[in-house]
Design a protein around this motif. Structure first.
Motif, PDB file in Angstrom:
ATOM      1  N   ASN A   1      33.935 -71.473 -18.360  1.00 17.44           N
ATOM      2  CA  ASN A   1      34.078 -72.369 -17.213  1.00 17.44           C
ATOM      3  C   ASN A   1      34.382 -71.590 -15.939  1.00 17.44           C
ATOM      4  O   ASN A   1      33.969 -71.970 -14.838  1.00 17.44           O
ATOM      5  CB  ASN A   1      35.190 -73.381 -17.493  1.00 17.44           C
ATOM      6  CG  ASN A   1      35.061 -74.633 -16.650  1.00 17.44           C
ATOM      7  OD1 ASN A   1      34.024 -75.280 -16.653  1.00 17.44           O
ATOM      8  ND2 ASN A   1      36.115 -74.969 -15.931  1.00 17.44           N
ATOM      9  N   PHE A   2      35.101 -70.478 -16.083  1.00 20.24           N
ATOM     10  CA  PHE A   2      35.457 -69.690 -14.898  1.00 20.24           C
ATOM     11  C   PHE A   2      34.227 -69.003 -14.304  1.00 20.24           C
ATOM     12  O   PHE A   2      34.150 -68.799 -13.091  1.00 20.24           O
ATOM     13  CB  PHE A   2      36.540 -68.670 -15.244  1.00 20.24           C
ATOM     14  CG  PHE A   2      37.897 -69.301 -15.423  1.00 20.24           C
ATOM     15  CD1 PHE A   2      38.770 -69.401 -14.361  1.00 20.24           C
ATOM     16  CD2 PHE A   2      38.288 -69.821 -16.650  1.00 20.24           C
ATOM     17  CE1 PHE A   2      40.014 -70.000 -14.502  1.00 20.24           C
ATOM     18  CE2 PHE A   2      39.526 -70.423 -16.811  1.00 20.24           C
ATOM     19  CZ  PHE A   2      40.389 -70.510 -15.730  1.00 20.24           C
ATOM     20  N   LEU A   3      33.255 -68.648 -15.141  1.00 17.66           N
ATOM     21  CA  LEU A   3      31.998 -68.115 -14.611  1.00 17.66           C
ATOM     22  C   LEU A   3      31.253 -69.200 -13.834  1.00 17.66           C
ATOM     23  O   LEU A   3      30.642 -68.925 -12.790  1.00 17.66           O
ATOM     24  CB  LEU A   3      31.115 -67.605 -15.757  1.00 17.66           C
ATOM     25  CG  LEU A   3      31.515 -66.298 -16.430  1.00 17.66           C
ATOM     26  CD1 LEU A   3      30.484 -65.933 -17.496  1.00 17.66           C
ATOM     27  CD2 LEU A   3      31.641 -65.171 -15.416  1.00 17.66           C
ATOM     28  N   ALA A   4      31.298 -70.435 -14.337  1.00 17.19           N
ATOM     29  CA  ALA A   4      30.645 -71.542 -13.637  1.00 17.19           C
ATOM     30  C   ALA A   4      31.303 -71.792 -12.291  1.00 17.19           C
ATOM     31  O   ALA A   4      30.624 -72.059 -11.283  1.00 17.19           O
ATOM     32  CB  ALA A   4      30.696 -72.807 -14.503  1.00 17.19           C
ATOM     33  N   ILE A   5      32.619 -71.705 -12.241  1.00 20.03           N
ATOM     34  CA  ILE A   5      33.325 -71.852 -10.960  1.00 20.03           C
ATOM     35  C   ILE A   5      32.917 -70.749 -10.004  1.00 20.03           C
ATOM     36  O   ILE A   5      32.679 -70.983  -8.809  1.00 20.03           O
ATOM     37  CB  ILE A   5      34.846 -71.832 -11.197  1.00 20.03           C
ATOM     38  CG1 ILE A   5      35.272 -73.075 -11.976  1.00 20.03           C
ATOM     39  CG2 ILE A   5      35.594 -71.758  -9.865  1.00 20.03           C
ATOM     40  CD1 ILE A   5      36.729 -73.050 -12.414  1.00 20.03           C
ATOM     41  N   HIS A   6      32.839 -69.536 -10.518  1.00 22.27           N
ATOM     42  CA  HIS A   6      32.407 -68.404  -9.690  1.00 22.27           C
ATOM     43  C   HIS A   6      31.025 -68.670  -9.097  1.00 22.27           C
ATOM     44  O   HIS A   6      30.784 -68.407  -7.906  1.00 22.27           O
ATOM     45  CB  HIS A   6      32.380 -67.129 -10.535  1.00 22.27           C
ATOM     46  CG  HIS A   6      31.788 -65.945  -9.833  1.00 22.27           C
ATOM     47  ND1 HIS A   6      32.517 -65.126  -8.995  1.00 22.27           N
ATOM     48  CD2 HIS A   6      30.523 -65.453  -9.834  1.00 22.27           C
ATOM     49  CE1 HIS A   6      31.734 -64.179  -8.507  1.00 22.27           C
ATOM     50  NE2 HIS A   6      30.524 -64.347  -9.008  1.00 22.27           N
ATOM     51  N   ALA A   7      30.125 -69.199  -9.913  1.00 26.26           N
ATOM     52  CA  ALA A   7      28.765 -69.493  -9.433  1.00 26.26           C
ATOM     53  C   ALA A   7      28.802 -70.542  -8.326  1.00 26.26           C
ATOM     54  O   ALA A   7      28.087 -70.421  -7.316  1.00 26.26           O
ATOM     55  CB  ALA A   7      27.897 -69.976 -10.589  1.00 26.26           C
ATOM     56  N   GLY A   8      29.635 -71.558  -8.482  1.00 29.73           N
ATOM     57  CA  GLY A   8      29.733 -72.583  -7.449  1.00 29.73           C
ATOM     58  C   GLY A   8      30.292 -72.050  -6.151  1.00 29.73           C
ATOM     59  O   GLY A   8      29.836 -72.411  -5.054  1.00 29.73           O
ATOM     60  N   LEU A   9      31.279 -71.160  -6.252  1.00 23.66           N
ATOM     61  CA  LEU A   9      31.933 -70.625  -5.055  1.00 23.66           C
ATOM     62  C   LEU A   9      31.053 -69.616  -4.318  1.00 23.66           C
ATOM     63  O   LEU A   9      31.350 -69.271  -3.172  1.00 23.66           O
ATOM     64  CB  LEU A   9      33.262 -69.976  -5.432  1.00 23.66           C
ATOM     65  CG  LEU A   9      34.345 -70.957  -5.918  1.00 23.66           C
ATOM     66  CD1 LEU A   9      35.566 -70.197  -6.418  1.00 23.66           C
ATOM     67  CD2 LEU A   9      34.733 -71.910  -4.794  1.00 23.66           C
ATOM     68  N   GLU A  10      29.998 -69.144  -4.962  1.00 25.97           N
ATOM     69  CA  GLU A  10      29.064 -68.261  -4.284  1.00 25.97           C
ATOM     70  C   GLU A  10      28.254 -69.012  -3.231  1.00 25.97           C
ATOM     71  O   GLU A  10      27.643 -68.410  -2.359  1.00 25.97           O
ATOM     72  CB  GLU A  10      28.112 -67.610  -5.296  1.00 25.97           C
ATOM     73  CG  GLU A  10      28.761 -66.562  -6.189  1.00 25.97           C
ATOM     74  CD  GLU A  10      29.117 -65.307  -5.411  1.00 25.97           C
ATOM     75  OE1 GLU A  10      28.199 -64.550  -5.044  1.00 25.97           O
ATOM     76  OE2 GLU A  10      30.328 -65.090  -5.173  1.00 25.97           O
ATOM     77  N   HIS A  11      28.253 -70.353  -3.320  1.00 28.39           N
ATOM     78  CA  HIS A  11      27.461 -71.148  -2.377  1.00 28.39           C
ATOM     79  C   HIS A  11      28.316 -72.143  -1.593  1.00 28.39           C
ATOM     80  O   HIS A  11      28.141 -72.292  -0.390  1.00 28.39           O
ATOM     81  CB  HIS A  11      26.365 -71.910  -3.131  1.00 28.39           C
ATOM     82  CG  HIS A  11      25.462 -72.709  -2.246  1.00 28.39           C
ATOM     83  ND1 HIS A  11      24.425 -72.142  -1.521  1.00 28.39           N
ATOM     84  CD2 HIS A  11      25.442 -74.038  -1.941  1.00 28.39           C
ATOM     85  CE1 HIS A  11      23.805 -73.083  -0.830  1.00 28.39           C
ATOM     86  NE2 HIS A  11      24.405 -74.236  -1.061  1.00 28.39           N
TER      87      HIS A  11
END
Length: 341
Positions: free
Chosen positions: A19-29
């Motif tokens: 889930n933390f990787l998914a959050i990272h992906a969201g915060l990239e945009h």
């Protein structure tokens, strides 16, 4: 616990760790506060339409939603956006466990066993080691994101108290309705801090590569991390004592750190690995304390989520988990992340 249920628990651990990787992906945009508001808004609408409102006092629902949803995710997302390594965030968010115990003592008059006191002391020592390592990367750049993540863990702990005091007959309904509280406060913070154009620009460019990746991350956080992860965690918490299920969530940071190492190249230092091991040992000591009295930690998962964290049956996480993750995480009335967890 049966082999099938152990596998279910390990599945939730992996889901919340990723889930933390998914959050990272969201915060990239997306800007962090806007992304946090969006993360809850997409859940709030169907929850209002299709999930019965839990019959609990409104003040405890608001405390749960403000602590677990607003404070935890606002500060977690801000920390990750300002340089907190993804894997390390999944670990430091576990501070919600000792924070929950301490708040239970200070605000609810609960008592800690000697073993819990020792476990909290050990966990704090591990956090200090990690802080020392972060300071070595620059006093401001290295330490500030960790402080923000600790504040997120404190918010999760207040959410745990609200979840416990609510005494919801259906914990999953409480966790889902918690998602109704954060969107408006988080969006107002986004307007004040990030400006009205930040979220608009992110939505307008959603067709870009980073936008599409962010949408995948958002879908993972909501559908996999929160709904699936929290649902499975709630199922386990309904079948077994919290002291049996909750320690499994301590493996969420192991998955989070490993996944971020593989996917993002975030190789932890030796001091960080040592501190992480010490933190997990300390949390285990607290969670496994004899249940002569009902303790705050046994009602909360150090993870996210879902968490439904990081309260965590919660999301999350990181939470998680909580049913919400943290995604952060899980305890009897919520799983981080994390959720995130």
């Amino acid at each position: 616990m049966t082999t099938r249920d152990r596998l279910i628990g390990l599945t939730v651990v992996v889901v919340w760790g990723l889930n933390f990787l998914a959050i990272h992906a969201g915060l990239e945009h997306f800007p962090p506060f806007f992304f946090a508001a969006l993360r809850f808004a997409v859940m709030a609408v169907p929850v209002i339409l299709f999930v019965p409102r839990p019959q609990v006092p409104l003040r405890w629902l608001l405390l749960y939603g403000t602590g677990f949803g607003v404070v935890q995710f606002a500060f977690l997302f801000l920390a990750m956006a300002t340089g907190m390594p993804t894997g390390l965030a999944s670990l430091v968010l576990q501070s919600s466990a000792p924070f929950t115990v301490i708040l239970g003592v200070l605000l609810l008059g609960e008592r800690m066993s000697v073993r819990q006191v020792a476990g909290i002391g050990v966990a704090v020592g591990g956090m200090v080691l990690i802080a020392v390592d972060r300071i070595g990367h620059g006093a401001t750049a290295g330490l500030l994101p960790m402080v923000l993540t600790l504040i997120a863990g404190l918010g999760w702990a207040f959410g745990n108290l609200g979840s416990r005091l609510a005494k919801a007959p259906n914990p999953l309904h409480l966790t889902l309705w918690m998602c109704v509280v954060p969107p408006i406060p988080l969006y107002l913070v986004s307007l004040a801090v990030e400006g009205p154009g930040a979220g608009v620009d992110a939505v307008r460019t959603i067709g870009d590569h980073s936008g599409l990746v962010a949408l995948v991350g958002l879908a993972y956080v909501v559908l996999i991390g929160t709904i699936a992860g929290s649902g499975l965690w709630t199922f386990l918490m309904g079948r077994y004592p919290a002291s049996t299920v909750a320690p499994m969530s301590l493996m969420v940071p192991v998955v989070g750190i490993t996944a971020s190492w593989i996917a993002l190249g975030e190789a932890p230092s030796l001091l960080q690995v040592t501190g992480a091991a010490i933190v997990i040992v300390g949390c285990v000591a607290g969670l496994m304390a004899p249940r002569t009295r009902r303790s705050a930690v046994t009602d909360s998962s150090p993870c996210p989520t879902p968490t439904l964290d990081p309260g965590h049956a919660s999301p999350s996480a990181p939470g998680q988990p909580s049913p919400l993750p943290p995604e952060p995480g899980g305890h009897r009335n919520e799983p981080v992340a994390a959720r995130g967890r």
